[in-house]
Structure formats: structure tokens, C-alpha cells
Design a protein around this motif. Structure first.
Motif, short mmCIF file in Angstrom:
data_model
loop_
_atom_site.label_atom_id
_atom_site.label_comp_id
_atom_site.label_asym_id
_atom_site.label_seq_id
_atom_site.Cartn_x
_atom_site.Cartn_y
_atom_site.Cartn_z
N HIS A 191 0.80 -1.23 0.00
CA HIS A 191 0.00 0.00 0.00
C HIS A 191 0.84 1.28 0.00
O HIS A 191 0.31 2.37 0.25
CB HIS A 191 -0.96 -0.01 1.20
CG HIS A 191 -2.01 -1.08 1.08
ND1 HIS A 191 -1.82 -2.37 1.52
CD2 HIS A 191 -3.24 -1.07 0.52
CE1 HIS A 191 -2.88 -3.10 1.27
NE2 HIS A 191 -3.76 -2.34 0.66
N GLY A 192 2.12 1.16 -0.25
CA GLY A 192 2.97 2.35 -0.33
C GLY A 192 3.13 3.06 1.01
O GLY A 192 3.39 4.27 1.04
N VAL A 193 2.99 2.31 2.11
CA VAL A 193 3.17 2.87 3.46
C VAL A 193 4.61 2.60 3.89
O VAL A 193 5.10 1.47 3.74
CB VAL A 193 2.17 2.22 4.45
CG1 VAL A 193 2.41 2.74 5.86
CG2 VAL A 193 0.74 2.47 4.00
N VAL A 194 5.28 3.61 4.41
CA VAL A 194 6.67 3.44 4.84
C VAL A 194 6.70 2.64 6.15
O VAL A 194 6.08 3.03 7.13
CB VAL A 194 7.36 4.81 5.02
CG1 VAL A 194 8.79 4.64 5.53
CG2 VAL A 194 7.35 5.59 3.70
N PHE A 195 7.42 1.53 6.16
CA PHE A 195 7.54 0.68 7.34
C PHE A 195 8.82 1.08 8.07
O PHE A 195 9.93 0.88 7.57
CB PHE A 195 7.58 -0.80 6.94
CG PHE A 195 7.61 -1.74 8.10
CD1 PHE A 195 6.44 -2.19 8.70
CD2 PHE A 195 8.83 -2.20 8.62
CE1 PHE A 195 6.47 -3.06 9.79
CE2 PHE A 195 8.86 -3.07 9.69
CZ PHE A 195 7.69 -3.50 10.29
N ILE A 196 8.66 1.65 9.27
CA ILE A 196 9.81 2.13 10.06
C ILE A 196 10.01 1.18 11.24
O ILE A 196 9.11 0.99 12.06
CB ILE A 196 9.57 3.55 10.61
CG1 ILE A 196 9.21 4.53 9.50
CG2 ILE A 196 10.80 4.02 11.40
CD1 ILE A 196 8.73 5.90 10.03
N ALA A 197 11.20 0.58 11.32
CA ALA A 197 11.55 -0.21 12.51
C ALA A 197 12.33 0.70 13.46
O ALA A 197 13.39 1.21 13.09
CB ALA A 197 12.38 -1.43 12.13
N ASP A 198 11.79 0.92 14.66
CA ASP A 198 12.52 1.69 15.66
C ASP A 198 13.43 0.72 16.42
O ASP A 198 12.99 -0.01 17.30
CB ASP A 198 11.53 2.39 16.61
CG ASP A 198 12.26 3.25 17.65
OD1 ASP A 198 13.51 3.16 17.74
OD2 ASP A 198 11.58 4.00 18.38
N GLU A 199 14.70 0.72 15.99
CA GLU A 199 15.69 -0.20 16.59
C GLU A 199 16.60 0.55 17.57
O GLU A 199 17.75 0.17 17.78
CB GLU A 199 16.51 -0.87 15.48
CG GLU A 199 15.67 -1.81 14.62
CD GLU A 199 16.18 -3.26 14.66
OE1 GLU A 199 16.89 -3.63 15.62
OE2 GLU A 199 15.85 -4.00 13.73
N VAL A 200 16.07 1.62 18.16
CA VAL A 200 16.89 2.41 19.09
C VAL A 200 17.37 1.55 20.27
O VAL A 200 18.53 1.65 20.69
CB VAL A 200 16.11 3.65 19.58
CG1 VAL A 200 16.80 4.31 20.77
CG2 VAL A 200 15.97 4.67 18.45
N GLN A 201 16.49 0.67 20.78
CA GLN A 201 16.89 -0.17 21.91
C GLN A 201 17.43 -1.53 21.45
O GLN A 201 18.30 -2.11 22.09
CB GLN A 201 15.72 -0.36 22.89
CG GLN A 201 16.13 -0.96 24.22
CD GLN A 201 15.26 -0.60 25.41
OE1 GLN A 201 15.22 -1.31 26.39
NE2 GLN A 201 14.55 0.51 25.37
N THR A 202 16.90 -2.05 20.34
CA THR A 202 17.23 -3.42 19.91
C THR A 202 18.48 -3.48 19.03
O THR A 202 18.98 -4.58 18.77
CB THR A 202 16.06 -4.02 19.10
OG1 THR A 202 15.68 -3.08 18.09
CG2 THR A 202 14.86 -4.31 19.98
#
Ligand code: PLP
Length: 450
Positions: A259-270
Motif C-alpha cells: 500500500h505504499g506505506v513506509v515501514f519504520i523499525a525503531d531499533e533504538v533499543q534493539t
């Protein structure tokens, strides 16, 4: 301890690797500092461990009274390579003597570019990638959302139950938990929506079913055409080290792609080997469009990044991204040293080995004590969730009492979770095995006594 001794305190791995209590916690000198803190520092800035730190390294933090505490927190997953790691110290000392700042947007320098190159190489996926550097995890998250909005021309952003993304205005809006992060600090940024998280211990859903529920909400309440980005921590940090059920993250990522949605992984802790892989996304077989990083990136120096698809990263116009200090040369030097340690010392393997110790011990504690409802995590990011065994209700008082007792016995542990009923273990990967075992002995004894 005299001021001269404090001033000459040297940290790093050469510190004696032992738990040593020579006073109560806090000792008299720590107590004196805490009294000054109460007078001078805003009350909203709390502290978990009532000591004055003077040195740290390997697996210990030493205080001004001469106590040596086992560190199972890494300053919230920051000192993954170890506190005052010699390679980080040397890189910082060399850089700070050369120049401390030019502002990368004024006069660029090599280390910033080298950090971006390293992140582009290390982030999941074989596609063309670019990076931009910032100062904090919250700032990285803010910029990832800016980039996603500019690239898509859409405004809505979805975050999840139990999410934690920071303390700035937009990241407060993305964060789920009101107390202490949001209460009284509104109004919050608009166009932020919340979807249910896969939480196997509490929802009992398969990854596919949990994803279908979240996707239905996004389609019906927002509409994919309005949605710029979905942001999610692959394993939630402050929310309670929640590991989503298998299939949840791939299903979300696939829906976003369709669907053209940007998938952001917040890996700040991981990020940065903490979970036994360079990035937790790899553990779930997902390739995010953008990832945000900070915490472990630079061995304790403040640095953060957004890394991802070059076409998205280039969507923001010239001058639209940046900041005075973002990618400071001292922090970049530290990051290059830390990244070399992650790779050459294979700290992903080290995180997995520490994870085996953590899981073995916590599972045996759980088998004997029904108040330990769940043990979960990956690598050296592991937590125990405490419950009332008859009702399954969260038991925050128990988690708090165990953590407090462990700290009093010289073991630094942190709590987390929406319900405050989780104790998390985030040892520096430089901790000797025996010290981790001893720290877990202390936690087990504190639980037995609670
Ligand atoms: C800590 C954290 C942040 C915020 O980072 P700061 O450097 O404190 O601004 C954002 N996201 C996640 C997942 C975090 O754990």
C-alpha cells in the motif's frame, strides 16, 4: 573517598570485576550528591540507582563510596560494547584533540560519512541505502516520520500499544503510556493513530491473527491512502520487552509494501548486536524501509541515525534535515570504534551466549515460582514479567520490590512495561559470565524474600 581519588578514577575493563558493598546503598558520599541533586535538578528528572557513579567498565559500575555494583542495565542498553571501552576512549581522545565541532552542515568531515556508509552496509536489505545522523533516539524518530511524510505526501502515522518512541512532542504522541511520559504534557501532535500490538503472553493470538486485527483497524479507521508510515519496535523496549508472535512483523511489512506505506523499525533499543543480531529486524526476516538507531551505536556518546531506502531518504529537500550537533565528530569517532568492536569481536554471538545464561536461569526461577508469568526476549535483551498467579493480573509492586532489593544488594536492574511489572536485563556484552550469574543469584534471592 577523597576528591583526588575520584578525579583519578579510571573505568573500562581493567576495573576489578566484582560486586563489592562497603557501605549501604546509598553510602554517605552518594547521599550528599543526591541531596544536592534534589536542590539543583528539576524534580521530573528521576534516578533508579541512588549512587554517585565515578567509574564503570566490563560489568560493573563503581560509586563514590567505593561500592562496585553489577551492571545489568547498560545505562538503558547504551554501553553494549562495555562502558569506557578502550577503543572508544582512544577514538574520542584522538578526535577531541583534533576538532570538537564544525557543524556537518557547514564544513563536512569524514567520520560522519564513514558512519553513514557503515550503517548503510549493516542495515537489513541489499537495496541502495542512505543515512542521516542526529543526537537522540527521539530526534531520529521525528526525522524518520518527516521523511516518510515528505516521501509519500501523506500525513497519518500508526504506532502500537505499549510503544515507546521518546519524550519530544511528536514522540510523546507516538508513545503509548501516559504516566510518566505524557501526562499533563499535551496537546500532542496530530495524525497519530494506535493499533494493537501482538503480545503473545496476554492476547494469545497468532502473529497472523494479531496482524489481521491491526491491518483491519488501519484500513477502516485511517485508510492506506492517508497513511505515511507504520512505526514499530521489533521487540518493544520500555513497553515490556514484548516479542511479537511469529509472522506478525512480516505481515505488517508486507501490507505496508503493498500500500505504499513506509515501514519504520525503531531499533533504538534493539540495535547493534543487543538481540543477538546486528538488528532485531533480521531475527524476524523483515527488511524495513527505514530504521532508527541510537542507544548502543556509539559506546555511550550521544548519536542517532535514520537509515533506509535511498529514494525515501532523498525525498526531503536540501536543508530539510539536519541540526547543529547531529553527527558530532566526537560521537562519530566513538561510533566508528564501537561498530568495529561489534563486528571484529562478533558481539552478536556474545549477546546470544549471555542470552543462554539469562534464559536458563530465569526459566528455572519461573519453574519454581508461579509469580514469574513470562520470560521473554532475544540475546542479551531478556525480561521477566511478574503476575498474581491466581488471576494473571500484573504485579508491579512485586517487580518494584525485587528491583529495589537487588539494587540495595549491589545489582543494577531496571523495570519496564505498561503495567510496570517487568524486570529487564540488559547487561553490557563485556560482562564476565560469572558476574551475570552472580547478579541473577541476587535477583533470585530478592524474589524469594519478597
Ligand atoms: C530510548 C528509546 C527512544 C528514545 O531515545 P532517546 O535517545 O532517549 O531520545 C526511542 N525509541 C526506542 C525504542 C527507545 O528505546
Amino acid at each position: 573517598m577523597s576528591t583526588s581519588v575520584i578525579a583519578s578514577a579510571v573505568g573500562g575493563p581493567s576495573l576489578s570485576q566484582e560486586r563489592r558493598l562497603v557501605t549501604a546503598i546509598p553510602g554517605p558520599a552518594s547521599e550528599a550528591l543526591l541531596a544536592r541533586k534534589a536542590e539543583a535538578v528539576a524534580a521530573g528528572v528521576g534516578h533508579t540507582v541512588p549512587i554517585q557513579a565515578v567509574a564503570a567498565g566490563g560489568g560493573v559500575v563503581v560509586d563514590v563510596d567505593g561500592n562496585s555494583l553489577i551492571d545489568l542495565g547498560s545505562g538503558i542498553a547504551v554501553t553494549t560494547v562495555g562502558n569506557a571501552h578502550p577503543a572508544v576512549v582512544a577514538a574520542v581522545q584522538a578526535q577531541v584533540a583534533q576538532f570538537t565541532h564544525t557543524c556537518f552542515m557547514i564544513s563536512p568531515y569524514e567520520s560522519y560519512v564513514a558512519v553513514a556508509e557503515a550503517l548503510n552496509r549493516l542495515a537489513p536489505g541489499d537495496h541502495a541505502k542512505k543515512s542521516a545522523l542526529f543526537n537522540s533516539g527521539a530526534e531520529a524518530v521525528e526525522n524518520a516520520v518527516k521523511i516518510a511524510r515528505k516521501a509519500t505526501g501523506r500525513q497519518a502515522v500508526v504506532a502500537f500499544d505499549h510503544a515507546y518512541h521518546g519524550r519530544t512532542n511528536l514522540t510523546m504522541a507516538l508513545t503509548a503510556k501516559s504516566m510518566p511520559y505524557k501526562s499533563g504534557f499535551g496537546p500532542f501532535a496530530s495524525e497519530v493513530y494506535r493499533a494493537p500490538m501482538s503480545y503473545p503472553f496476554r492476547d494469545g493470538l497468532s502473529g497472523a491473527d494479531a496482524a489481521a486485527t491491526a491491518i483491519l483497524l488501519m484500513e477502516k479507521q485511517i485508510g492506506a491512502d492517508n497513511l505515511a508510515a507504520v512505526i514499530i519496535e521489533p521487540i518493544q523496549g520500555e513497553g515490556g520487552f514484548i516479542v511479537p508472535a511469529d509472522g506478525f512483523l512480516p505481515a505488517l511489512a508486507e501490507w505496508c509494501r503493498a500500500h505504499g506505506v513506509v515501514f519504520i523499525a525503531d531499533e533504538v533499543q534493539t540495535g547493534f548486536t543487543r538481540t543477538g543480531a546486528m538488528f532485531a529486524s533480521e531475527l524476524f526476516g523483515i527488511v524495513p524501509d527505514l530504521i532508527t538507531t541510537a542507544k548502543g551505536i556509539a559506546g555511550g556518546l550521544p548519536l542517532a541515525a535514520v537509515t533506509g531506502r535511498a529514494d525515501l531518504m532523498d525525498a526531503a529537500h536540501l536543508g530539510g534535515l539536519g541540526g547543529t550537533y547531529g553527527g558530532n565528530p566526537v560521537a562519530c569517532a566513538a561510533a566508528l570504534a564501537a561498530i568495529e568492536v561489534f563486528e571484529t569481536e562478533d558481539l552478536s554471538s556474545r549477546a546470544r551466549a549471555l542470552g543462554e545464561i539469562l534464559f536458563a536461569r530465569l526459566h528455572s526461577i519461573q519453574a519454581a515460582d508461579p509469580r514469574v508469568g513470562d520470560v521473554r526476549g532475544r540475546g542479551a535483551m531478556v525480561a521477566a514479567e511478574f503476575i498474581d498467579p491466581t488471576t494473571g493480573a500484573p504485579d508491579a509492586a512485586l517487580a518494584g520490590a525485587v528491583a529495589k532489593a537487588a539494587i540495595a544488594e549491589g545489582v543494577i536492574v531496571l523495570t519496564c512495561g505498561t503495567y510496570g511489572n517487568v524486570i529487564r536485563f540488559l547487561p553490557p556484552l563485556s560482562i564476565p559470565d560469572a558476574l551475570l550469574e552472580e547478579g541473577l543469584d541476587v535477583v533470585a534471592a530478592a524474589l524469594a524474600a519478597a
